[in-house]
Scaffold this motif. Structure first.
Motif, PDB file in Angstrom:
ATOM      1  N   GLU A 171       0.909  -1.265  -0.206  1.00 16.65           N
ATOM      2  CA  GLU A 171       0.062   0.002   0.001  1.00 16.65           C
ATOM      3  C   GLU A 171       1.008   1.264  -0.242  1.00 16.65           C
ATOM      4  OE1 GLU A 171      -2.612   0.522   3.551  1.00 16.65           O
ATOM      5  OE2 GLU A 171      -3.989   2.006   2.321  1.00 16.65           O
ATOM      6  N   THR A 172       1.712   1.323   0.908  1.00 12.98           N
ATOM      7  CA  THR A 172       2.690   2.680   1.173  1.00 12.98           C
ATOM      8  C   THR A 172       3.541   2.835  -0.115  1.00 12.98           C
ATOM      9  OG1 THR A 172       4.134   1.616   2.503  1.00 12.98           O
ATOM     10  CG2 THR A 172       2.367   2.632   3.356  1.00 12.98           C
ATOM     11  N   ASN A 173       3.991   1.684  -0.642  1.00 11.31           N
ATOM     12  CA  ASN A 173       4.901   1.834  -1.760  1.00 11.31           C
ATOM     13  C   ASN A 173       3.864   2.670  -2.887  1.00 11.31           C
ATOM     14  OD1 ASN A 173       7.011  -1.230  -2.427  1.00 11.31           O
ATOM     15  ND2 ASN A 173       6.630   0.130  -0.578  1.00 11.31           N
ATOM     16  N   ARG A 174       2.805   2.374  -2.978  1.00 10.38           N
ATOM     17  CA  ARG A 174       1.817   3.017  -4.048  1.00 10.38           C
ATOM     18  C   ARG A 174       1.446   4.918  -3.612  1.00 10.38           C
ATOM     19  NH1 ARG A 174       2.764  -2.179  -4.775  1.00 10.38           N
ATOM     20  NH2 ARG A 174       2.702  -2.785  -7.128  1.00 10.38           N
ATOM     21  N   LEU A 175       1.334   4.847  -2.345  1.00  8.68           N
ATOM     22  CA  LEU A 175       1.251   6.108  -2.077  1.00  8.68           C
ATOM     23  C   LEU A 175       2.261   7.002  -2.243  1.00  8.68           C
ATOM     24  CD1 LEU A 175      -0.393   5.454   1.724  1.00  8.68           C
ATOM     25  CD2 LEU A 175      -1.671   6.101  -0.526  1.00  8.68           C
ATOM     26  N   VAL A 176       3.490   6.466  -2.156  1.00 14.83           N
ATOM     27  CA  VAL A 176       4.725   7.087  -2.393  1.00 14.83           C
ATOM     28  C   VAL A 176       4.710   7.372  -3.872  1.00 14.83           C
ATOM     29  CG1 VAL A 176       7.186   6.831  -2.960  1.00 14.83           C
ATOM     30  CG2 VAL A 176       6.113   6.148  -0.545  1.00 14.83           C
ATOM     31  N   GLU A 177       4.399   6.618  -4.894  1.00 13.27           N
ATOM     32  CA  GLU A 177       4.243   6.788  -6.217  1.00 13.27           C
ATOM     33  C   GLU A 177       3.145   8.036  -6.514  1.00 13.27           C
ATOM     34  OE1 GLU A 177       6.418   5.420  -8.145  1.00 13.27           O
ATOM     35  OE2 GLU A 177       7.320   3.833  -7.142  1.00 13.27           O
ATOM     36  N   GLY A 178       1.930   7.837  -5.997  1.00 17.81           N
ATOM     37  CA  GLY A 178       0.991   8.452  -6.229  1.00 17.81           C
ATOM     38  C   GLY A 178       1.282   9.828  -6.016  1.00 17.81           C
TER      39      GLY A 178
END
Lengths: 130, 130, 130, 130, 130, 130
Positions: free
Chosen positions: B113-120
């Motif tokens: 989840e947080t990997n994608r928050l970083v990308e988002g």
């Protein structure tokens, strides 16, 4: 021009300010990392992520160091540079040695290789694993 | 009709037979899992993977249980069913409790989840991590 | 030294020049983005991608804003920085508010987490979904 | 033999039972899907995921239908069969038409293609996106 | 501060120095690329990777150029910038033309798209492929 | 109940029927594979994908066999079972030997491993590759 700018500490208000203060206290740091400053664009996401991470990463059956190593292993697999850099450092702060990180990376490499050997050969699931 | 069929023990010859015997001895099992039987279609891959896995998964700075958990964490992230099933079982055999596996899965979920928050949010790397 | 350099507008000829002109007209922009200048190294890819994207992203049962948000959601999941940056901006130009983008990112995060919970627990498909 | 079995409703106790009851009430269903029954092996994960999903998927700046489509888009990109099947159905129940789902799939396909064209050509970020 | 620094040639000792020398000789280069200098933090990983890569990438039923193109195709799919840049160059040195690389990128794009069309429509496996 | 059912040949009309006939003629097959029958739920996607695939997979600077091998390499990396099975078979029909497929799988495995070694060690791009 990026869509979202990090919310600096001086501009933090209400719930965001409260969580910033808690992060600094719990993590014993003096500056909020960009990850949290970016999430602050959506206070609900900031709060939910902060609460969830504390629950998930706390000491339990697994040691916090092991949890950080697993975190980095996932981030390496997904190719998330920020996540690899910040959580490798977090792992070290919690006691991971360079040898442990070296070995974790080696496992991640092999797992990514063998995952594809399984797909390439379309390996059927053994009865014993069903 | 699949391109490759697993090489059954009765059909194994030369180097493949030798490695089958070694796997059974080292792993203390009586039947070769489908993973190795499939890799046997390419004896070089069979040998290289068997040698590499033994080196990477052996006890070192990290405990073999921790290494298996990291292996499963990567396999979950990649969605490799065979790998999740076989290495979860391997983790249990090496001493992982259900609580440990439950916690590992929770970490893998949050990291993804947080990997994608970083990308988002396109989070910029903090000076402290550079 | 990169293998491919973007084809600048002054160097564009034939089909590439035609498509550059069409992009500028349709998109109402004065400069060709690097994405198209790079694709121009293979005029077939340039033309096919331009034609396909116009068909896929046009107003249909889904609003173009929703389509852009889905586009960004995929790009965040894949960790493609250029794609996240350019299509977040495109979403905004087509009317997406920051609240909409914030919520999209939260959904992407949760979906990436629960996708892995499903893999971790090897959840069996319910009869109702078959 | 799988590591974890779904916790059936008859075996649910305490917090797990409470959440099962809430899921059935909120979702207006009579049977708990396997996803929740599997998560119940870790009551903390069950509760956190249920609470988080309700927050993230609720009506906001984005319509719940759009959120479900984004959810499916991510699940398709990650190749999670259970997630695609269950959330496609959820999208339909919330009002998505087949045309909407068809168009979402087309966008997901194109985004996955162009994400790789960007990586293949190592497209540099335009000044306008920085 | 990064966890690991590349091991410079002047600091290389023992097995690491030996492998550096072999890499320079076999690859006919005068400087060790950062990839190998980073792996040198774990001499076992350095040696195993160097040995494995030579075995896997050597001329066999497939030409080394084709193998490099496959290597780049995977790296593009995974979004690994370093890997795309270094192996595209390696492909060129081994004889790949720009046309070949252009076509490889187009195939990678289409494969990534259709992989997701398959997941989106949950395409059932034809009897003929079983 | 799946959202979409394959459109059987007897139910195909108009553009869908035309493309079905063309697929059978060009591919010299008597039955339409499920992939195309599923895409037929969106005639635009069916037509665009069929046209694009023919353009991308045709003989060019790369041989069609090499293109199929690259296609499978991507599908293995993404874990798409249908795609691996159908395109491995297509590769064989176009002349790929088992040795070629074995070597392709070995390269895919190594590339997936080293991609993660690069991420794990956060390898910096060499001046020579910039």
């Amino acid at each position: 021009m990026p869509i979202f700018k990090p919310i600096e500490e001086n501009d933090a208000k209400g719930k965001v300010k409260e969580i910033y203060d808690e992060i600094k206290k719990v993590r014993k740091i003096t500056e909020i990392p960009n990850f949290w400053k970016s999430l602050a664009n959506n206070p609900e996401t900031l709060e939910r992520t902060w609460t969830s991470l504390q629950q998930v990463m706390k000491k339990g059956a697994l040691d916090p160091v092991v949890k950080e190593l697993i975190y980095v292993a996932v981030s390496v697999t997904n190719g998330c540079e920020y996540c690899v850099k910040s959580h490798s450092l977090a792992a070290k702060k919690k006691g991971a040695t360079n040898d442990m990180i070296n070995e974790m990376i080696a496992v991640v490499g092999m797992a990514n290789e063998t995952n594809r050997l399984v797909e390439g050969y379309q390996v059927e699931i053994d009865e014993a694993y069903k």
